[in-house]
Design an enzyme around this catalytic site. Structure first.
Site, PDB file in Angstrom:
ATOM      1  N   LEU A   1       0.838  -1.206   0.000  1.00 41.10           N
ATOM      2  CA  LEU A   1       0.000   0.000   0.000  1.00 41.10           C
ATOM      3  C   LEU A   1       0.872   1.255   0.000  1.00 41.10           C
ATOM      4  O   LEU A   1       2.056   1.204   0.325  1.00 41.10           O
ATOM      5  CB  LEU A   1      -0.907  -0.037   1.238  1.00 41.10           C
ATOM      6  CG  LEU A   1      -1.905  -1.210   1.231  1.00 41.10           C
ATOM      7  CD1 LEU A   1      -2.525  -1.418   2.608  1.00 41.10           C
ATOM      8  CD2 LEU A   1      -2.979  -0.995   0.172  1.00 41.10           C
ATOM      9  N   PRO A   2       0.278   2.416  -0.331  1.00 38.69           N
ATOM     10  CA  PRO A   2       1.096   3.623  -0.501  1.00 38.69           C
ATOM     11  C   PRO A   2       1.819   4.097   0.763  1.00 38.69           C
ATOM     12  O   PRO A   2       3.004   4.417   0.703  1.00 38.69           O
ATOM     13  CB  PRO A   2       0.082   4.674  -0.967  1.00 38.69           C
ATOM     14  CG  PRO A   2      -1.035   3.893  -1.578  1.00 38.69           C
ATOM     15  CD  PRO A   2      -1.102   2.612  -0.801  1.00 38.69           C
TER      16      PRO A   2
ATOM     17  N   THR B   1       6.293   0.529   1.954  1.00 44.74           N
ATOM     18  CA  THR B   1       7.320   1.350   2.618  1.00 44.74           C
ATOM     19  C   THR B   1       6.585   2.386   3.458  1.00 44.74           C
ATOM     20  O   THR B   1       5.931   3.283   2.914  1.00 44.74           O
ATOM     21  CB  THR B   1       8.199   2.062   1.580  1.00 44.74           C
ATOM     22  OG1 THR B   1       8.811   1.082   0.750  1.00 44.74           O
ATOM     23  CG2 THR B   1       9.280   2.885   2.271  1.00 44.74           C
TER      24      THR B   1
ATOM     25  N   LYS C   1      15.243  -0.254   5.506  1.00 46.86           N
ATOM     26  CA  LYS C   1      14.929   0.348   4.194  1.00 46.86           C
ATOM     27  C   LYS C   1      15.260   1.849   4.209  1.00 46.86           C
ATOM     28  O   LYS C   1      15.829   2.379   3.247  1.00 46.86           O
ATOM     29  CB  LYS C   1      13.443   0.110   3.898  1.00 46.86           C
ATOM     30  CG  LYS C   1      12.844   0.952   2.818  1.00 46.86           C
ATOM     31  CD  LYS C   1      12.782   0.264   1.493  1.00 46.86           C
ATOM     32  CE  LYS C   1      12.249   1.224   0.439  1.00 46.86           C
ATOM     33  NZ  LYS C   1      12.379   0.757  -0.893  1.00 46.86           N
TER      34      LYS C   1
ATOM     35  N   LYS D   1       9.672  10.709  -0.592  1.00 50.25           N
ATOM     36  CA  LYS D   1       8.871  10.030   0.440  1.00 50.25           C
ATOM     37  C   LYS D   1       9.788   9.228   1.377  1.00 50.25           C
ATOM     38  O   LYS D   1       9.696   9.342   2.604  1.00 50.25           O
ATOM     39  CB  LYS D   1       7.866   9.072  -0.229  1.00 50.25           C
ATOM     40  CG  LYS D   1       7.134   8.187   0.758  1.00 50.25           C
ATOM     41  CD  LYS D   1       6.436   7.010   0.109  1.00 50.25           C
ATOM     42  CE  LYS D   1       6.039   6.000   1.168  1.00 50.25           C
ATOM     43  NZ  LYS D   1       5.464   4.770   0.654  1.00 50.25           N
TER      44      LYS D   1
HETATM   45  P1  NAD Z   1       0.877   2.444  -6.404  1.00 57.87           P
HETATM   46  O1  NAD Z   1       0.294   3.763  -6.084  1.00 57.87           O
HETATM   47  O2  NAD Z   1       1.183   2.086  -7.836  1.00 57.87           O
HETATM   48  O3  NAD Z   1      -0.085   1.281  -5.833  1.00 57.87           O
HETATM   49  C1  NAD Z   1      -0.771   1.337  -4.614  1.00 57.87           C
HETATM   50  C2  NAD Z   1      -2.068   0.564  -4.784  1.00 57.87           C
HETATM   51  O4  NAD Z   1      -2.722   0.478  -3.516  1.00 57.87           O
HETATM   52  C3  NAD Z   1      -3.054   1.234  -5.744  1.00 57.87           C
HETATM   53  O5  NAD Z   1      -3.478   0.295  -6.727  1.00 57.87           O
HETATM   54  C4  NAD Z   1      -4.211   1.679  -4.833  1.00 57.87           C
HETATM   55  O6  NAD Z   1      -5.476   1.652  -5.476  1.00 57.87           O
HETATM   56  C5  NAD Z   1      -4.118   0.644  -3.732  1.00 57.87           C
HETATM   57  N1  NAD Z   1      -4.731   1.049  -2.461  1.00 57.87           N
HETATM   58  C6  NAD Z   1      -4.584   2.218  -1.794  1.00 57.87           C
HETATM   59  N2  NAD Z   1      -5.268   2.174  -0.629  1.00 57.87           N
HETATM   60  C7  NAD Z   1      -5.862   0.955  -0.569  1.00 57.87           C
HETATM   61  C8  NAD Z   1      -6.679   0.306   0.372  1.00 57.87           C
HETATM   62  N3  NAD Z   1      -7.046   0.910   1.506  1.00 57.87           N
HETATM   63  N4  NAD Z   1      -7.096  -0.952   0.117  1.00 57.87           N
HETATM   64  C9  NAD Z   1      -6.730  -1.577  -1.031  1.00 57.87           C
HETATM   65  N5  NAD Z   1      -5.953  -1.023  -1.973  1.00 57.87           N
HETATM   66  C10 NAD Z   1      -5.525   0.230  -1.743  1.00 57.87           C
HETATM   67  O7  NAD Z   1       2.190   2.295  -5.508  1.00 57.87           O
HETATM   68  P2  NAD Z   1       3.446   1.313  -5.751  1.00 57.87           P
HETATM   69  O8  NAD Z   1       4.439   1.969  -6.622  1.00 57.87           O
HETATM   70  O9  NAD Z   1       2.940  -0.044  -6.085  1.00 57.87           O
HETATM   71  O10 NAD Z   1       4.074   1.312  -4.274  1.00 57.87           O
HETATM   72  C11 NAD Z   1       3.511   0.569  -3.209  1.00 57.87           C
HETATM   73  C12 NAD Z   1       4.465   0.617  -2.028  1.00 57.87           C
HETATM   74  O11 NAD Z   1       5.730   0.099  -2.431  1.00 57.87           O
HETATM   75  C13 NAD Z   1       4.721   2.039  -1.510  1.00 57.87           C
HETATM   76  O12 NAD Z   1       4.783   1.996  -0.108  1.00 57.87           O
HETATM   77  C14 NAD Z   1       6.069   2.399  -2.130  1.00 57.87           C
HETATM   78  O13 NAD Z   1       6.783   3.367  -1.359  1.00 57.87           O
HETATM   79  C15 NAD Z   1       6.750   1.041  -2.127  1.00 57.87           C
HETATM   80  N6  NAD Z   1       7.816   0.888  -3.126  1.00 57.87           N
HETATM   81  C16 NAD Z   1       7.644   1.311  -4.403  1.00 57.87           C
HETATM   82  C17 NAD Z   1       8.670   1.145  -5.340  1.00 57.87           C
HETATM   83  C18 NAD Z   1       8.498   1.589  -6.769  1.00 57.87           C
HETATM   84  O14 NAD Z   1       9.502   1.662  -7.498  1.00 57.87           O
HETATM   85  N7  NAD Z   1       7.282   1.878  -7.237  1.00 57.87           N
HETATM   86  C19 NAD Z   1       9.875   0.541  -4.942  1.00 57.87           C
HETATM   87  C20 NAD Z   1      10.030   0.090  -3.637  1.00 57.87           C
HETATM   88  C21 NAD Z   1       8.983   0.277  -2.730  1.00 57.87           C
END
Ligand code: NAD
Length: 294
Positions: free
Chosen positions: A65-66, A96, A171, A246
């Site tokens: 999740l975000p 994260t 992390k 972030k």
């Molecule tokens: P994203 O915004 O693409 O995806 C998040 C998903 O969560 C979305 O599909 C959203 O609809 C869903 N969501 C939000 N609230 C929700 C809820 N209450 N119930 C169900 N679904 C819900 O984000 P991402 O890039 O996939 O990143 C996710 C996590 O991974 C974050 O914490 C980010 O910091 C971490 N991360 C991302 C990367 C990257 O390169 N994108 C790398 C390492 C870590």
């Protein structure tokens, strides 16, 4: 084969859940986005109408999740999953988030006899798709041993960092260091280039010398030194500046709580924040080189 609920099917969660399906697990998914759920249905997952429906009766609940708020809302409080699940389910939160929220969820889970680990990842979208993520886990040893196999189905390097919250601390430490050495690498390459050195030759020299680091080794920020690095593709991410800002915010919270004078980390955060404000939030973080060139 395990019964797995996967909550949060974005850029990272979608490909991670697909790898679990490919590894033969039965995956039930939930996301607020119907389009994200539809994608996973096409890949062979069962779509649930709520996080609770997805999670009930599963061996594992995995969330991606975000931010901390979304994780707290999903697991804590009278409507949270922890108030409904029992000790037969193990929870792995791969988002994260702030270490304080991870510890809070970990404590609430322990109070109910439910195994929980904060399990944030390093590697980004490409590693999520390739199944080569690194997982940094915070939780007890028994939960770590139990979860190791399922994490291996999504990643390559699985680390036990310590108790609940330790994964998030690891992390934050890593990404703060990454930000610092990326900026330092940009400064060194730009200084060399302005003094007539070929950035590729300078990179080779530093790679064989004491300035060697990950940015030079696999993610050179100077255009055309590495054909596959974002720098050679107009800084298309990769790892977005928005996410780096972030992560640095989370690192600053931990630094403040632990009373550490992290002057370099603070400066790196400020430089990335300025770079973000200049309209580069969606570009790759190695593009901080352009700040020096403007
Ligand atoms: P994203 O915004 O693409 O995806 C998040 C998903 O969560 C979305 O599909 C959203 O609809 C869903 N969501 C939000 N609230 C929700 C809820 N209450 N119930 C169900 N679904 C819900 O984000 P991402 O890039 O996939 O990143 C996710 C996590 O991974 C974050 O914490 C980010 O910091 C971490 N991360 C991302 C990367 C990257 O390169 N994108 C790398 C390492 C870590």
């Amino acid at each position: 084969m395990a019964e797995v609920a996967f909550i949060g099917l974005g850029n990272m969660g979608g490909p991670m859940a697909k790898n679990l399906l490919e590894a033969g697990h039965a995956v039930t998914v939930y996301d607020l986005s119907a389009a994200a759920c539809e994608q996973m249905k096409l890949a062979g997952a069962v779509v649930a109408g709520s996080a609770l429906d997805a999670a009930t009766g599963r061996d594992y609940v995995i969330s991606m999740l975000p931010a901390g708020k979304h994780v707290a809302d999903t697991y804590l409080g009278s409507d949270g999953l922890l108030s409904k699940l029992d000790g037969t389910t193990t929870i792995l939160d791969c988002s994260t988030i702030d270490a304080a929220t991870a510890r809070r969820v970990g404590e609430a889970a322990a109070g109910k006899g439910i195994g929980f680990m904060d399990s944030p990842v390093s590697g980004g979208v490409a590693a999520a798709a390739a199944g080569t993520l690194a997982f940094m886990c915070g939780g007890d040893a028994a939960t770590f041993e139990k979860a190791r196999q399922i994490l291996q189905d999504m990643g390559k390097n699985i680390f036990h960092a310590g108790p609940a919250g330790a994964g998030q601390v690891a992390k934050a430490c890593n990404n703060m260091l990454l930000a610092i050495h990326m900026i330092g690498t940009c400064e060194a390459l730009e200084m060399g280039a302005r003094n007539g050195l070929d950035p590729k030759v300078l990179s080779d020299i530093m790679l064989a010398s004491s300035g060697r680091n990950w940015s030079l080794e696999v993610y050179n920020p100077y255009p055309d030194v590495m054909p596959n690095a974002p720098a050679s593709n107009d800084y298309k991410p990769g790892f977005m500046v928005d996410l780096m800002v972030k992560d640095l915010g989370l690192a600053m919270e931990i630094a403040q709580q632990s009373d550490i004078d992290n002057a370099m980390g603070q400066l790196a955060r400020e430089l990335y924040r300025q770079h973000q404000e200049a309209g580069n939030g969606q570009r790759d973080f190695s593009g901080i080189l352009r700040r020096l060139q403007e």
